[in-house]
Design a protein around this motif. Structure first.
Motif, PDB file in Angstrom:
ATOM      1  N   ALA A 231       0.913  -1.303  -0.029  1.00 25.45           N
ATOM      2  CA  ALA A 231      -0.263   0.017  -0.117  1.00 25.45           C
ATOM      3  C   ALA A 231       0.765   1.233  -0.012  1.00 25.45           C
ATOM      4  CB  ALA A 231      -0.856   0.104   1.072  1.00 25.45           C
ATOM      5  N   ALA A 232       1.887   1.111   0.629  1.00 21.40           N
ATOM      6  CA  ALA A 232       3.039   2.359   0.764  1.00 21.40           C
ATOM      7  C   ALA A 232       3.550   2.557  -0.621  1.00 21.40           C
ATOM      8  CB  ALA A 232       4.100   2.052   1.759  1.00 21.40           C
ATOM      9  N   ARG A 233       3.654   1.624  -1.582  1.00 20.60           N
ATOM     10  CA  ARG A 233       4.417   1.725  -2.778  1.00 20.60           C
ATOM     11  C   ARG A 233       3.293   1.954  -3.900  1.00 20.60           C
ATOM     12  NH1 ARG A 233       8.994   2.618  -3.738  1.00 20.60           N
ATOM     13  NH2 ARG A 233       9.648   0.684  -5.032  1.00 20.60           N
ATOM     14  N   PHE A 263       5.540 -10.943 -12.151  1.00 17.07           N
ATOM     15  CA  PHE A 263       5.123 -10.575 -10.813  1.00 17.07           C
ATOM     16  C   PHE A 263       5.947 -10.670  -9.803  1.00 17.07           C
ATOM     17  CE2 PHE A 263       2.545 -10.879  -7.043  1.00 17.07           C
ATOM     18  CZ  PHE A 263       1.539  -9.960  -7.274  1.00 17.07           C
ATOM     19  N   LYS A 264       6.680 -11.624  -9.622  1.00 17.63           N
ATOM     20  CA  LYS A 264       7.898 -11.593  -8.998  1.00 17.63           C
ATOM     21  C   LYS A 264       8.929 -10.541  -8.856  1.00 17.63           C
ATOM     22  CE  LYS A 264      11.488 -14.974  -7.301  1.00 17.63           C
ATOM     23  NZ  LYS A 264      12.316 -16.313  -7.488  1.00 17.63           N
ATOM     24  N   ALA A 265       9.189 -10.359 -10.196  1.00 21.53           N
ATOM     25  CA  ALA A 265      10.312  -9.100 -10.249  1.00 21.53           C
ATOM     26  C   ALA A 265       9.572  -7.988  -9.863  1.00 21.53           C
ATOM     27  CB  ALA A 265      10.710  -8.826 -11.674  1.00 21.53           C
ATOM     28  N   MET A 266       8.411  -7.637  -9.999  1.00 19.98           N
ATOM     29  CA  MET A 266       7.623  -6.534  -9.565  1.00 19.98           C
ATOM     30  C   MET A 266       7.516  -6.319  -8.129  1.00 19.98           C
ATOM     31  SD  MET A 266       3.674  -5.104 -10.358  1.00 19.98           S
ATOM     32  CE  MET A 266       3.102  -6.448  -8.974  1.00 19.98           C
ATOM     33  N   LEU A 267       6.990  -7.560  -7.419  1.00 20.23           N
ATOM     34  CA  LEU A 267       7.129  -7.474  -6.028  1.00 20.23           C
ATOM     35  C   LEU A 267       8.507  -7.152  -5.628  1.00 20.23           C
ATOM     36  CD1 LEU A 267       5.074 -10.500  -4.854  1.00 20.23           C
ATOM     37  CD2 LEU A 267       4.584  -8.102  -4.496  1.00 20.23           C
ATOM     38  N   TYR A 268       9.448  -7.738  -5.920  1.00 13.07           N
ATOM     39  CA  TYR A 268      10.920  -7.422  -5.608  1.00 13.07           C
ATOM     40  C   TYR A 268      11.346  -5.940  -5.593  1.00 13.07           C
ATOM     41  CZ  TYR A 268      16.127  -8.062  -5.016  1.00 13.07           C
ATOM     42  OH  TYR A 268      17.365  -7.916  -4.486  1.00 13.07           O
ATOM     43  N   PHE A 269      10.993  -5.427  -6.812  1.00 15.49           N
ATOM     44  CA  PHE A 269      10.884  -4.011  -7.055  1.00 15.49           C
ATOM     45  C   PHE A 269      10.358  -2.958  -5.997  1.00 15.49           C
ATOM     46  CE2 PHE A 269       9.650   0.035  -8.444  1.00 15.49           C
ATOM     47  CZ  PHE A 269      11.092   0.738  -8.832  1.00 15.49           C
ATOM     48  N   MET A 270       8.949  -3.652  -5.626  1.00 16.70           N
ATOM     49  CA  MET A 270       8.312  -2.866  -4.516  1.00 16.70           C
ATOM     50  C   MET A 270       8.876  -2.750  -3.183  1.00 16.70           C
ATOM     51  SD  MET A 270       4.395  -4.005  -5.917  1.00 16.70           S
ATOM     52  CE  MET A 270       3.690  -2.790  -4.711  1.00 16.70           C
ATOM     53  N   TYR A 271       9.635  -3.887  -2.782  1.00 16.21           N
ATOM     54  CA  TYR A 271      10.239  -3.982  -1.476  1.00 16.21           C
ATOM     55  C   TYR A 271      11.749  -3.285  -1.627  1.00 16.21           C
ATOM     56  CZ  TYR A 271       6.929  -6.984   0.545  1.00 16.21           C
ATOM     57  OH  TYR A 271       5.691  -7.562   1.226  1.00 16.21           O
ATOM     58  N   ARG A 272      12.462  -3.563  -2.671  1.00 17.29           N
ATOM     59  CA  ARG A 272      13.844  -3.115  -2.761  1.00 17.29           C
ATOM     60  C   ARG A 272      14.128  -1.704  -3.307  1.00 17.29           C
ATOM     61  NH1 ARG A 272      18.616  -6.481  -2.463  1.00 17.29           N
ATOM     62  NH2 ARG A 272      20.213  -5.109  -2.382  1.00 17.29           N
ATOM     63  N   ASP A 273      13.099  -1.462  -4.247  1.00 14.90           N
ATOM     64  CA  ASP A 273      13.232  -0.119  -5.083  1.00 14.90           C
ATOM     65  C   ASP A 273      14.499  -0.557  -6.205  1.00 14.90           C
ATOM     66  OD1 ASP A 273      12.351   2.240  -5.956  1.00 14.90           O
ATOM     67  OD2 ASP A 273      13.910   3.332  -5.398  1.00 14.90           O
ATOM     68  N   ALA A 274      14.687  -1.834  -6.602  1.00 14.71           N
ATOM     69  CA  ALA A 274      15.557  -2.187  -7.616  1.00 14.71           C
ATOM     70  C   ALA A 274      15.050  -3.402  -8.030  1.00 14.71           C
ATOM     71  CB  ALA A 274      16.782  -2.328  -6.982  1.00 14.71           C
ATOM     72  N   LEU A 275      15.497  -3.990  -9.199  1.00 18.44           N
ATOM     73  CA  LEU A 275      15.169  -5.052  -9.716  1.00 18.44           C
ATOM     74  C   LEU A 275      16.268  -6.075  -9.525  1.00 18.44           C
ATOM     75  CD1 LEU A 275      14.238  -4.032 -13.426  1.00 18.44           C
ATOM     76  CD2 LEU A 275      12.643  -4.937 -11.594  1.00 18.44           C
TER      77      LEU A 275
END
Length: 422
Positions: A231-233, A263-275
């Motif tokens: 939600a924050a992202r 979807f996995k790469a998108m989730l990772y980006f949302m947590y890490r702000d990087a791919l």
């Protein structure tokens, strides 16, 4: 006449300066040191003059001026004299000067004037002080209205039959480097500060699933996540989990139209702000595979409102634009609100229209995005939207611009010349 200013792009170039070392005195104290750093703060301004032929005949000493632009804390302006600045030249030359347009005393600066070759051959006409030893150092502008430039910048007869004029338009780029100095004292102690690592900690949350409260089912694969982080992202997830239309007590969400790796790469980006490093977008796979991954991630980013991820994908796809890919990339950019990628594709199509029309993707573009045909025609014709047009520059100088009676009429304020670089 039209001035087309771009935001000044400031940067600093360090020039080695003197270093002062204070040695141990009679009191026996520890030695100290300091250093003086002299550098230039640089900025550029692009000045386009539309309707050059209409400006001729306005009179010797009459000028067209750019909008003012700021470099190094001072305002500057470009002056263009279609009939020349001096009577003795009898309008045989055009004159170009850079003027200090704000209050200032003894402002020291370097200058560069570039007349742009519009044929695409890159044979620009450059007059520059940068990267060149000057006998007496940088030029000094004494006060507001002081100028540096060339009375005989270019012979008119040659200019008017050259590639520097296209569609009755010529373009200049002016670069100013303001000289500034500062003194730095010795740092007795220093403690290194680690790089930010908040992304590492959030990535661990995603990897171990600690306290996860939502699971995504994507084509048979499950991904545990945290509603608050998502939600924050993402404004989409924020509305889905905590908005008025939230899905109450939902613990599993089924996601369609997105492949699990995407979807996995998108989730990772949302947590890490990087791919992730093993993401195919990073270039580990073939360029084609990277481009496909970027396309899918672009669509996912648009779907969930992840603007930074969308820009990363736009940048990658921009690198892959060619005759075979531009049509499908343009359609993708139109469908997923990628304005910068769309602009790049339109310019590419305009420059390579005949080849693009023959490509396999052009028919798909016509069918999927018929509304783009009008924009394609505008791009080919070189017509800009009204919203992007600049306000015409008035010939008369306002009180905020350099003076009606310029202080200098020589090559520069110090009476020196430099050899043009071509």
């Amino acid at each position: 006449m039209e001035a087309m200013p771009l935001p000044s792009q400031a940067d600093a170039t360090e020039v080695p300066g003197p270093t002062t070392v204070l040695t141990r005195g009679p009191s026996g104290g520890a030695p100290s040191s300091s250093r003086s750093i002299t550098q230039t703060v640089n900025g550029s301004h692009h000045f386009k003059i539309n309707g050059y032929s209409l400006a001729k005949g306005m009179g010797i000493g009459k000028y067209i001026t750019s909008e003012t632009f700021t470099v190094g804390g001072y305002e500057w302006a470009v002056y263009f004299y279609p009939d020349g600045k001096n009577v003795e030249d009898n309008s045989l030359y055009v004159s170009v000067f850079i003027a200090l347009a704000s209050e200032g005393t003894d402002v020291r600066a370097l200058f560069e004037l570039t007349l742009l070759d519009q044929s695409g051959k890159g044979k620009h006409k450059v007059h520059s002080h940068f990267d060149r030893a000057l006998e007496s150092g940088p030029y000094t502008l004494k006060y507001r209205g002081s100028m540096w430039g060339y009375k005989r910048f270019f012979k008119r007869a040659v200019l008017e039959t050259s590639d520097y004029i296209k569609d009755d338009t010529l373009a200049l780029t002016c670069t100013v480097g303001v000289v500034v100095s500062s003194t730095q004292g010795q740092k007795l102690y220093s403690i290194p500060v680690p790089e930010p690592n908040i992304g590492l900690h959030f990535a661990e949350l995603l990897e171990n699933g600690l306290r996860s409260d939502i699971t995504f089912e994507v084509d048979g694969e499950s991904f545990a996540a945290h509603k608050l982080v998502l939600a924050a992202r993402s404004p989409v997830f924020k509305a889905q989990f905590f908005g008025a239309m939230r899905e109450k007590d939902s613990e599993v969400i089924h996601v369609k139209d997105i492949e699990p790796p995407v979807f996995k790469a998108m989730l990772y980006f949302m947590y890490r702000d990087a791919l992730p490093e093993d993401c195919e977008l990073s270039g580990a796979a073939s360029p084609t595979t990277c481009s496909v991954m970027a396309q899918h991630l672009l669509a996912a980013a648009d779907r969930y409102g992840l603007d930074r991820l969308r820009m990363i994908c736009e940048s990658k796809l921009c690198e892959e634009v060619n005759v075979e890919t531009v049509a499908t990339t343009l359609a993708l950019a139109e469908q997923h609100h990628s304005s910068q990628l769309k602009a790049v594709c339109l310019k590419f199509v305009a420059a390579n229209l005949a080849a693009v029309i023959q490509s396999d993707g052009f028919e798909h573009l016509r069918e999927s995005c018929p509304s783009l045909q009008c924009e394609l025609l505008k791009a080919v014709a070189g017509v800009e939207d009204d919203s992007e047009m600049e306000v015409p520059v008035v010939v008369n100088v306002s009180k905020k611009t350099p003076l009606d009676a310029p202080a200098m009429d020589g090559s520069d304020v110090n009476g020196r010349r430099i050899r043009p670089r071509t």
